[in-house]
Design an enzyme around this catalytic site. Structure first.
Site, PDB file in Angstrom:
ATOM      1  N   ASP A  47      62.100  48.647  52.944  1.00  0.00           N
ATOM      2  CA  ASP A  47      63.076  47.404  53.271  1.00  0.00           C
ATOM      3  C   ASP A  47      64.186  47.389  52.522  1.00  0.00           C
ATOM      4  O   ASP A  47      65.477  47.135  53.385  1.00  0.00           O
ATOM      5  CB  ASP A  47      62.051  46.498  53.543  1.00  0.00           C
ATOM      6  CG  ASP A  47      60.963  45.967  54.669  1.00  0.00           C
ATOM      7  OD1 ASP A  47      60.156  45.269  54.344  1.00  0.00           O
ATOM      8  OD2 ASP A  47      61.087  47.136  55.427  1.00  0.00           O
ATOM      9  N   ASP A  75      63.184  44.442  47.713  1.00  0.00           N
ATOM     10  CA  ASP A  75      62.627  43.743  47.979  1.00  0.00           C
ATOM     11  C   ASP A  75      60.975  43.868  47.934  1.00  0.00           C
ATOM     12  O   ASP A  75      60.799  44.251  46.729  1.00  0.00           O
ATOM     13  CB  ASP A  75      62.474  44.359  49.768  1.00  0.00           C
ATOM     14  CG  ASP A  75      62.054  43.860  50.806  1.00  0.00           C
ATOM     15  OD1 ASP A  75      61.996  43.002  51.044  1.00  0.00           O
ATOM     16  OD2 ASP A  75      60.595  44.143  51.055  1.00  0.00           O
ATOM     17  N   HIS A 113      57.700  46.585  56.201  1.00  0.00           N
ATOM     18  CA  HIS A 113      57.111  45.454  55.706  1.00  0.00           C
ATOM     19  C   HIS A 113      56.387  46.388  54.250  1.00  0.00           C
ATOM     20  O   HIS A 113      55.687  46.266  53.564  1.00  0.00           O
ATOM     21  CB  HIS A 113      55.970  44.465  56.165  1.00  0.00           C
ATOM     22  CG  HIS A 113      56.456  43.692  57.348  1.00  0.00           C
ATOM     23  ND1 HIS A 113      57.299  42.465  56.624  1.00  0.00           N
ATOM     24  CD2 HIS A 113      56.751  43.495  58.975  1.00  0.00           C
ATOM     25  CE1 HIS A 113      57.664  42.289  58.340  1.00  0.00           C
ATOM     26  NE2 HIS A 113      56.883  42.244  59.340  1.00  0.00           N
ATOM     27  N   GLU A 121      57.180  42.710  48.305  1.00  0.00           N
ATOM     28  CA  GLU A 121      55.296  42.466  49.329  1.00  0.00           C
ATOM     29  C   GLU A 121      54.763  41.279  48.130  1.00  0.00           C
ATOM     30  O   GLU A 121      54.593  41.690  47.517  1.00  0.00           O
ATOM     31  CB  GLU A 121      55.185  42.880  49.770  1.00  0.00           C
ATOM     32  CG  GLU A 121      55.744  44.290  50.421  1.00  0.00           C
ATOM     33  CD  GLU A 121      56.252  43.786  52.135  1.00  0.00           C
ATOM     34  OE1 GLU A 121      57.546  44.601  51.780  1.00  0.00           O
ATOM     35  OE2 GLU A 121      55.724  43.486  52.368  1.00  0.00           O
TER      36      GLU A 121
END
Length: 605
Positions: A188, A42, A183, A44
């Site tokens: 995540d 994952d 988030h 960001e």
């Protein structure tokens, strides 16, 4: 990296006695999924574009046979500031990334961590797209990872009856994931591991038990569904509405095509249709009834009307327009704000809203901006004996008319300011919320700032919608025309915000007799109570959007057709700019509405 850990088997997956937890029904042919090494990743980022934005955090979990083999997590210096709204969403601030390694330093370590594994991500095109773009910028070859997208898997086995959407947070809650998505990349990724195992457990009874099965797990079209594609054979190649009917002639689903009914209905019998509920609906359908339309606008309007009429079980939206709430300033000696289902003459309203929650947010925005009473009872003009003030009066948020702190005239000034904000100039509300957002952002209380942002957004949208609808509700008749791509004219007749007639003429035909015929034979529409129009709210939105297209000409107007320059619509873009830039030194909502918004308002005035 952390030491290996065991996972609690999620819903749909059971442990084999005396061994590592595995999915149901795994056998020994091919490459069993229990022997596959998955790296669940994952990211960001600073935005949604892999070419224009950058990675700020990478989190990954390596797992095989239900056991976590290792974890990878690092912040990444994006080479620039993190946008304020991303800071609100992720909690990753620009200052946190000072001194973090660059993607050129991080990427080799990640690729080594994921070597020889199957890459898994929730909405994989997003994460893999960023990683591929980063590899290109670092002049590194992208390995030929096999990629599994848990969103696509979820669309195969999680129906809308179980979950309203396929977001990671929704699926994590549905399957009881041990980690709650927040988030942040590693959290995540951990949640995605549990979601992956639950999805594989559900896919096992469908024959997806080996790595080779995953390549086609999301694409197969069941034979019984494919056989029903003949239902589309006799449909016209024209815009319109289609109705799937069940064995008892009931309407199962209403849909629209703005180009070709035949092509749109055929798509339900191919791998392009991913929605489980639609596949279920297709299996029940015995006939598809077409309703050809003259134009895309007519098709969209007919779809809304037919959904409202039949309330088909497989349609999710627009089935009950009468349930869309409004916010009303009541008509009494000491008015108050109330969420209601109807519109009454002589009082101020904003809306309608898509939900009661959004309407309540708009009420909260007004309460935060004006000292209007929040009690729900009707107050007499003179205080009742034994009445006592509430805590809001003690903290200065209410003038306490219930105990005589304000008379009707003094309280009327407050109610008048609320009425002006609802029906005219909303800048008082926008100013108060912009100031509060800046204060909270300065204090890095971003979650609270997001709550204030949501209140402001709900109010501005509700007030803007009411003001837009009110001009349509007060216009008895309007005829407009727009050039078609073939050089003819698409002509639209609108009465009190409702589509009363439409026609398309070719370039060789004089449109004036068609206009006269439309006006004479158009649907009779009774006058509504403004700001409610005589149509489904979404129909009025469609009509107004069509009228506001470039190139649309007003042919005839019977009634009022104007909008105030200082309106909610005029400052809506400004409000959005403020809420996206929470740490801006100033807010463009006091007296300097952006030129683009002001000009747009003046053009419609």
């Amino acid at each position: 990296m952390s030491s290996p850990r065991r996972l609690r088997p999620p819903d749909g997956a059971l442990p084999v006695a005396g061994s590592t937890p595995v999915q149901v029904a795994l056998d020994e042919l091919g490459t069993p999924l229990r022997d596959v090494t998955f790296v669940v990743v994952d990211l960001e980022t600073t935005g949604g574009s892999a070419t224009a934005d950058a990675i700020t955090e990478i989190g990954a979990v390596k797992v095989r046979g239900g056991e976590v083999l290792g974890e990878f997590q690092t912040l990444v210096d994006p080479g620039g500031p993190v946008p304020p709204f991303i800071q609100v969403l992720t909690g990753i601030t620009t200052s946190m990334l000072v001194g973090a390694p660059t993607i050129a330093q991080v990427l080799p370590s990640f690729l080594e961590f994921a070597r020889d594994a199957v890459l898994v991500a929730h909405n994989a095109p997003f994460d893999v797209g960023f990683l591929r773009a980063a590899a290109g910028r670092c002049d590194r070859a992208w390995p030929g990872f096999q990629v599994v997208d848990t969103v696509r898997l979820a669309r195969r086995v999680v129906l809308r009856d179980e979950a309203p959407n396929h977001k990671l947070s929704t699926l994590a809650a549905l399957f009881g994931a041990q980690e709650t998505p927040n988030h942040r990349a590693l959290a995540d990724a951990r949640a995605t591991v549990d979601v992956l195992h639950a999805l594989l457990g559900r896919l096992a009874p469908l024959g997806v038990t080996h790595l080779e099965d995953l390549a086609t797990a999301t694409d197969p079209v069941p034979a019984d569904v494919r056989r029903r594609r003949s239902l589309a054979d006799d449909l016209p190649d024209a815009p319109g509405v289609y109705l799937f009917r069940g064995p008892r002639e009931e309407v199962l689903y209403v849909g629209v095509s703005t180009t070709s009914l035949r092509r749109r209905v055929r798509s339900y019998f191919t791998s392009a249709e991913k929605r489980g509920r639609m596949t279920e609906m297709v299996r029940l359908a015995v006939r598809v009834d077409p309703v050809p339309c003259a134009s895309p606008l007519e098709a969209r309007v007919r779809e809304l009307r037919l959904i409202a009429e039949h309330a088909p079980r497989y349609n999710r939206r627009s089935r009950a327009p009468e349930r869309m709430p409004w916010v009303r300033l009541t008509d009494e000696p000491f008015p108050r704000l109330s969420v209601v289902r109807d519109v009454r003459a002589g009082t101020a309203h904003i809306g309608p809203f898509a939900s009661h929650a959004l309407a309540q947010q708009a009420v909260d925005a007004l309460h935060a901006s004006f000292a209007v009473r929040q009690c729900t009872g009707r107050l007499p003009a003179r205080p009742a004996p034994g009445a006592h003030a509430c805590v809001l009066a003690e903290v200065g948020r209410c003038g306490a008319p219930c105990v005589g702190g304000q008379d009707v005239a003094a309280y009327g000034a407050v109610a008048g300011a609320v009425r002006d904000a609802m029906t005219g100039d909303p800048r008082a509300v926008a100013q108060a919320h912009a100031a509060r957002i800046r204060t909270l952002a300065t204090q890095e209380r971003f979650e609270e700032a997001g709550t204030v942002r949501d209140r402001l957004t709900a109010f501005v949208r509700g007030a803007g919608r009411a003001q837009r609808h009110e001009r349509a509700a007060r216009c008895r008749e309007l005829v407009a025309a727009r050039r078609t791509d073939e050089g003819g004219w698409e002509i639209v007749l609108v009465r009190y915000g409702r589509l009363a007639g439409t026609a398309v003429v070719d370039r060789r035909t004089d449109p004036r007799p068609v206009v006269a015929s439309l006006r004479a034979g158009g649907e009779h529409v009774a006058a509504p109570v403004a700001p409610a129009t005589a149509a489904h709210p979404e129909e009025t939105d469609l009509v107004l959007a069509w009228l506001e297209q470039p190139g649309v000409r007003l042919v005839e107007v019977d009634g009022e057709w104007s909008s105030p320059v200082r309106s909610a619509q005029a400052v809506r873009d400004a409000a959005a700019a403020v809420t996206l830039d929470l740490v801006a030194p100033r807010a463009p909502l006091v007296d300097d509405v952006p030129a683009s918004a002001s000009a747009a308002a003046q053009r419609t005035a």
